[in-house]
Design a protein around this motif. Structure first.
Motif, PDB file in Angstrom:
ATOM      1  N   GLN A 111       0.904  -1.101  -0.029  1.00  0.00           N
ATOM      2  CA  GLN A 111      -0.058  -0.040   0.032  1.00  0.00           C
ATOM      3  C   GLN A 111       0.917   1.260  -0.028  1.00  0.00           C
ATOM      4  O   GLN A 111       0.691   2.078  -0.763  1.00  0.00           O
ATOM      5  CB  GLN A 111      -0.961  -0.024   1.171  1.00  0.00           C
ATOM      6  N   SER A 112       2.096   1.187   0.658  1.00  0.00           N
ATOM      7  CA  SER A 112       2.939   2.288   0.802  1.00  0.00           C
ATOM      8  C   SER A 112       3.503   2.645  -0.414  1.00  0.00           C
ATOM      9  O   SER A 112       3.764   3.696  -1.024  1.00  0.00           O
ATOM     10  CB  SER A 112       3.960   2.264   1.975  1.00  0.00           C
TER      11      SER A 112
ATOM     12  N   PHE B 144       2.152   1.674  -3.347  1.00  0.00           N
ATOM     13  CA  PHE B 144       1.340   2.265  -4.397  1.00  0.00           C
ATOM     14  C   PHE B 144       0.966   3.643  -4.225  1.00  0.00           C
ATOM     15  O   PHE B 144       0.894   4.329  -4.961  1.00  0.00           O
ATOM     16  CB  PHE B 144      -0.099   1.298  -4.295  1.00  0.00           C
ATOM     17  N   GLN B 145       1.168   3.894  -2.997  1.00  0.00           N
ATOM     18  CA  GLN B 145       0.920   5.409  -2.493  1.00  0.00           C
ATOM     19  C   GLN B 145       1.873   6.426  -3.318  1.00  0.00           C
ATOM     20  O   GLN B 145       1.755   7.448  -3.658  1.00  0.00           O
ATOM     21  CB  GLN B 145       0.754   5.448  -1.104  1.00  0.00           C
ATOM     22  N   HIS B 146       3.213   5.857  -3.127  1.00  0.00           N
ATOM     23  CA  HIS B 146       4.320   6.231  -3.550  1.00  0.00           C
ATOM     24  C   HIS B 146       3.992   6.474  -5.077  1.00  0.00           C
ATOM     25  O   HIS B 146       4.427   7.692  -5.748  1.00  0.00           O
ATOM     26  CB  HIS B 146       5.511   5.789  -3.428  1.00  0.00           C
TER      27      HIS B 146
ATOM     28  N   GLN C 110       1.366   6.657  -6.607  1.00  0.00           N
ATOM     29  CA  GLN C 110       0.168   7.604  -7.099  1.00  0.00           C
ATOM     30  C   GLN C 110       0.575   9.069  -6.643  1.00  0.00           C
ATOM     31  O   GLN C 110       0.284   9.801  -7.416  1.00  0.00           O
ATOM     32  CB  GLN C 110      -0.872   7.160  -5.902  1.00  0.00           C
TER      33      GLN C 110
ATOM     34  N   ASN D 168      -7.322   4.088  -5.621  1.00  0.00           N
ATOM     35  CA  ASN D 168      -6.351   4.590  -4.993  1.00  0.00           C
ATOM     36  C   ASN D 168      -5.664   3.636  -4.244  1.00  0.00           C
ATOM     37  O   ASN D 168      -5.628   2.527  -4.595  1.00  0.00           O
ATOM     38  CB  ASN D 168      -7.299   5.546  -3.786  1.00  0.00           C
ATOM     39  N   SER D 169      -4.511   4.142  -3.504  1.00  0.00           N
ATOM     40  CA  SER D 169      -3.578   3.040  -2.870  1.00  0.00           C
ATOM     41  C   SER D 169      -4.237   2.142  -2.094  1.00  0.00           C
ATOM     42  O   SER D 169      -3.877   0.918  -2.166  1.00  0.00           O
ATOM     43  CB  SER D 169      -2.578   3.903  -2.107  1.00  0.00           C
ATOM     44  N   THR D 170      -5.144   2.444  -1.310  1.00  0.00           N
ATOM     45  CA  THR D 170      -5.884   1.477  -0.544  1.00  0.00           C
ATOM     46  C   THR D 170      -6.604   0.257  -1.277  1.00  0.00           C
ATOM     47  O   THR D 170      -6.744  -0.832  -1.104  1.00  0.00           O
ATOM     48  CB  THR D 170      -6.899   2.132   0.344  1.00  0.00           C
TER      49      THR D 170
ATOM     50  N   ASN E  39      -4.153  -1.667  -3.090  1.00  0.00           N
ATOM     51  CA  ASN E  39      -3.641  -2.911  -2.204  1.00  0.00           C
ATOM     52  C   ASN E  39      -4.519  -3.868  -2.032  1.00  0.00           C
ATOM     53  O   ASN E  39      -4.243  -5.158  -1.776  1.00  0.00           O
ATOM     54  CB  ASN E  39      -3.186  -2.124  -0.856  1.00  0.00           C
TER      55      ASN E  39
END
Length: 176
Positions: free
Chosen positions: A81-82, A84-86, A88, A150-152, A155
Protein backbone atom coordinates in the motif's frame (compact mmCIF):
# COMPACT_ATOMS: atom_id res chain seq x y z
CA UNK A 1 27.76 19.65 -5.37
CA UNK A 2 27.87 20.90 -8.97
CA UNK A 3 27.16 17.39 -10.27
CA UNK A 4 24.01 17.15 -8.15
CA UNK A 5 22.86 20.61 -9.26
CA UNK A 6 23.38 19.84 -12.96
CA UNK A 7 21.58 16.49 -12.76
CA UNK A 8 18.74 17.92 -10.72
CA UNK A 9 18.24 20.88 -13.06
CA UNK A 10 18.26 18.68 -16.13
CA UNK A 11 15.81 16.13 -14.76
CA UNK A 12 13.40 18.76 -13.41
CA UNK A 13 13.52 20.69 -16.66
CA UNK A 14 13.02 17.60 -18.81
CA UNK A 15 10.04 16.48 -16.74
CA UNK A 16 8.57 19.99 -16.99
CA UNK A 17 9.06 20.11 -20.77
CA UNK A 18 7.53 16.65 -21.19
CA UNK A 19 4.31 17.98 -19.70
CA UNK A 20 4.05 20.25 -22.75
CA UNK A 21 5.98 18.55 -25.52
CA UNK A 22 6.70 15.10 -26.91
CA UNK A 23 10.08 13.59 -25.99
CA UNK A 24 10.90 12.95 -29.64
CA UNK A 25 10.41 16.63 -30.43
CA UNK A 26 12.82 17.79 -27.72
CA UNK A 27 16.51 18.33 -28.25
CA UNK A 28 19.36 18.26 -25.78
CA UNK A 29 20.06 21.86 -26.75
CA UNK A 30 16.50 22.92 -25.88
CA UNK A 31 16.58 21.16 -22.50
CA UNK A 32 19.98 22.63 -21.67
CA UNK A 33 18.90 26.16 -22.59
CA UNK A 34 15.79 25.93 -20.43
CA UNK A 35 17.79 24.37 -17.55
CA UNK A 36 20.56 26.95 -18.01
CA UNK A 37 23.12 24.14 -18.18
CA UNK A 38 25.81 23.79 -20.83
CA UNK A 39 25.58 20.92 -23.30
CA UNK A 40 29.06 19.79 -22.29
CA UNK A 41 27.74 19.30 -18.74
CA UNK A 42 24.81 17.34 -20.12
CA UNK A 43 27.08 14.95 -22.04
CA UNK A 44 29.40 14.61 -19.05
CA UNK A 45 26.60 12.75 -17.22
CA UNK A 46 24.19 11.51 -19.91
CA UNK A 47 24.19 10.13 -23.42
CA UNK A 48 20.52 10.86 -24.20
CA UNK A 49 17.42 12.56 -22.86
CA UNK A 50 16.05 9.13 -21.88
CA UNK A 51 19.05 8.63 -19.57
CA UNK A 52 18.02 11.74 -17.64
CA UNK A 53 14.81 10.03 -16.51
CA UNK A 54 16.64 7.18 -14.76
CA UNK A 55 17.96 9.39 -11.98
CA UNK A 56 14.61 10.69 -10.67
CA UNK A 57 13.19 7.17 -10.65
CA UNK A 58 16.04 5.88 -8.51
CA UNK A 59 15.87 8.95 -6.29
CA UNK A 60 12.11 8.62 -5.81
CA UNK A 61 12.37 4.91 -4.98
CA UNK A 62 15.17 5.57 -2.49
CA UNK A 63 13.10 8.34 -0.95
CA UNK A 64 10.14 5.96 -0.62
CA UNK A 65 12.37 3.33 0.99
CA UNK A 66 13.76 5.79 3.54
CA UNK A 67 10.29 7.07 4.41
CA UNK A 68 8.88 3.56 4.73
CA UNK A 69 11.72 2.37 6.94
CA UNK A 70 11.60 5.51 9.10
CA UNK A 71 7.85 5.19 9.72
CA UNK A 72 7.30 3.24 12.97
CA UNK A 73 3.91 2.08 11.67
CA UNK A 74 5.45 0.41 8.59
CA UNK A 75 5.06 -3.36 8.52
CA UNK A 76 5.26 -6.17 5.98
CA UNK A 77 1.47 -5.82 5.65
CA UNK A 78 1.70 -2.14 4.65
CA UNK A 79 4.63 -2.28 2.22
CA UNK A 80 2.56 -2.63 -0.95
CA UNK A 81 0.00 0.00 0.00
CA UNK A 82 2.88 2.34 0.80
CA UNK A 83 4.52 1.56 -2.55
CA UNK A 84 1.26 2.14 -4.43
CA UNK A 85 0.79 5.39 -2.53
CA UNK A 86 4.28 6.43 -3.62
CA UNK A 87 3.49 5.79 -7.29
CA UNK A 88 0.17 7.60 -6.96
CA UNK A 89 1.89 10.60 -5.35
CA UNK A 90 4.26 10.82 -8.32
CA UNK A 91 1.68 9.97 -10.97
CA UNK A 92 2.82 12.70 -13.38
CA UNK A 93 6.41 11.43 -13.45
CA UNK A 94 5.55 7.74 -13.76
CA UNK A 95 2.93 8.47 -16.40
CA UNK A 96 5.63 10.19 -18.45
CA UNK A 97 7.80 7.07 -18.24
CA UNK A 98 4.84 4.98 -19.38
CA UNK A 99 3.87 7.35 -22.19
CA UNK A 100 7.37 7.19 -23.68
CA UNK A 101 7.80 3.46 -23.11
CA UNK A 102 10.59 4.03 -20.62
CA UNK A 103 9.14 1.76 -17.96
CA UNK A 104 12.31 -0.32 -17.94
CA UNK A 105 13.52 2.38 -15.55
CA UNK A 106 10.82 1.25 -13.09
CA UNK A 107 11.85 -2.40 -13.46
CA UNK A 108 15.51 -1.56 -12.97
CA UNK A 109 14.71 0.53 -9.91
CA UNK A 110 12.62 -2.26 -8.34
CA UNK A 111 15.37 -4.80 -9.07
CA UNK A 112 17.93 -2.47 -7.53
CA UNK A 113 15.74 -1.91 -4.45
CA UNK A 114 15.31 -5.66 -3.81
CA UNK A 115 19.02 -6.22 -4.53
CA UNK A 116 18.58 -8.54 -7.51
CA UNK A 117 22.20 -8.90 -8.61
CA UNK A 118 23.98 -11.28 -11.01
CA UNK A 119 26.08 -12.79 -8.22
CA UNK A 120 23.09 -14.25 -6.33
CA UNK A 121 22.57 -18.03 -6.35
CA UNK A 122 20.10 -19.03 -9.07
CA UNK A 123 17.24 -20.00 -6.76
CA UNK A 124 17.33 -16.70 -4.92
CA UNK A 125 17.77 -14.72 -8.14
CA UNK A 126 14.79 -16.43 -9.79
CA UNK A 127 12.59 -15.75 -6.78
CA UNK A 128 13.60 -12.10 -6.64
CA UNK A 129 13.12 -11.79 -10.40
CA UNK A 130 9.62 -13.27 -10.17
CA UNK A 131 8.78 -10.81 -7.41
CA UNK A 132 10.27 -7.78 -9.23
CA UNK A 133 8.48 -8.44 -12.49
CA UNK A 134 5.19 -9.28 -10.76
CA UNK A 135 5.25 -5.95 -8.91
CA UNK A 136 6.28 -4.14 -12.07
CA UNK A 137 3.53 -5.82 -14.10
CA UNK A 138 0.95 -4.80 -11.52
CA UNK A 139 2.16 -1.18 -11.42
CA UNK A 140 2.59 -0.98 -15.20
CA UNK A 141 -0.98 -2.16 -15.81
CA UNK A 142 -2.28 0.26 -13.20
CA UNK A 143 -0.46 3.16 -14.87
CA UNK A 144 -1.69 2.08 -18.32
CA UNK A 145 -5.28 2.24 -17.04
CA UNK A 146 -4.78 5.78 -15.70
CA UNK A 147 -4.29 4.75 -12.04
CA UNK A 148 -8.06 4.76 -11.30
CA UNK A 149 -7.82 3.05 -7.89
CA UNK A 150 -6.36 4.78 -4.87
CA UNK A 151 -3.54 3.05 -2.98
CA UNK A 152 -5.92 1.41 -0.48
CA UNK A 153 -8.15 -0.02 -3.22
CA UNK A 154 -5.18 -1.19 -5.25
CA UNK A 155 -3.60 -2.83 -2.23
CA UNK A 156 -6.85 -4.69 -1.53
CA UNK A 157 -6.96 -5.92 -5.13
CA UNK A 158 -3.32 -6.93 -4.90
CA UNK A 159 -3.87 -8.91 -1.70
CA UNK A 160 -6.90 -10.66 -3.22
CA UNK A 161 -5.01 -11.58 -6.38
CA UNK A 162 -1.94 -12.70 -4.44
CA UNK A 163 -4.20 -15.15 -2.62
CA UNK A 164 -5.64 -16.41 -5.93
CA UNK A 165 -2.16 -16.82 -7.42
CA UNK A 166 -0.88 -18.66 -4.35
CA UNK A 167 -3.92 -20.95 -4.42
CA UNK A 168 -3.38 -21.69 -8.12
CA UNK A 169 0.30 -22.48 -7.57
CA UNK A 170 -0.56 -24.78 -4.67
CA UNK A 171 -3.20 -26.58 -6.77
CA UNK A 172 -0.71 -27.06 -9.59
CA UNK A 173 1.85 -28.41 -7.16
CA UNK A 174 -0.67 -30.91 -5.74
CA UNK A 175 -1.50 -32.18 -9.24
CA UNK A 176 2.03 -33.48 -9.77
Amino acid sequence: MKKHYVKSQLSQTLIQLLQEKDLHNLTVKEVCLKAQIGRASFYRYYSSLEDVLSQPSRHLMQEWGREFEANPQSTDDTVFQSLFQHFQGHKAFYSILYRYQLTQVIVDTIKEKIELTPDLPNGIAYGKSFFAYAIFGWINEWISRGMPENSTQLNQLFQEQAGVILGTLQALYRQK
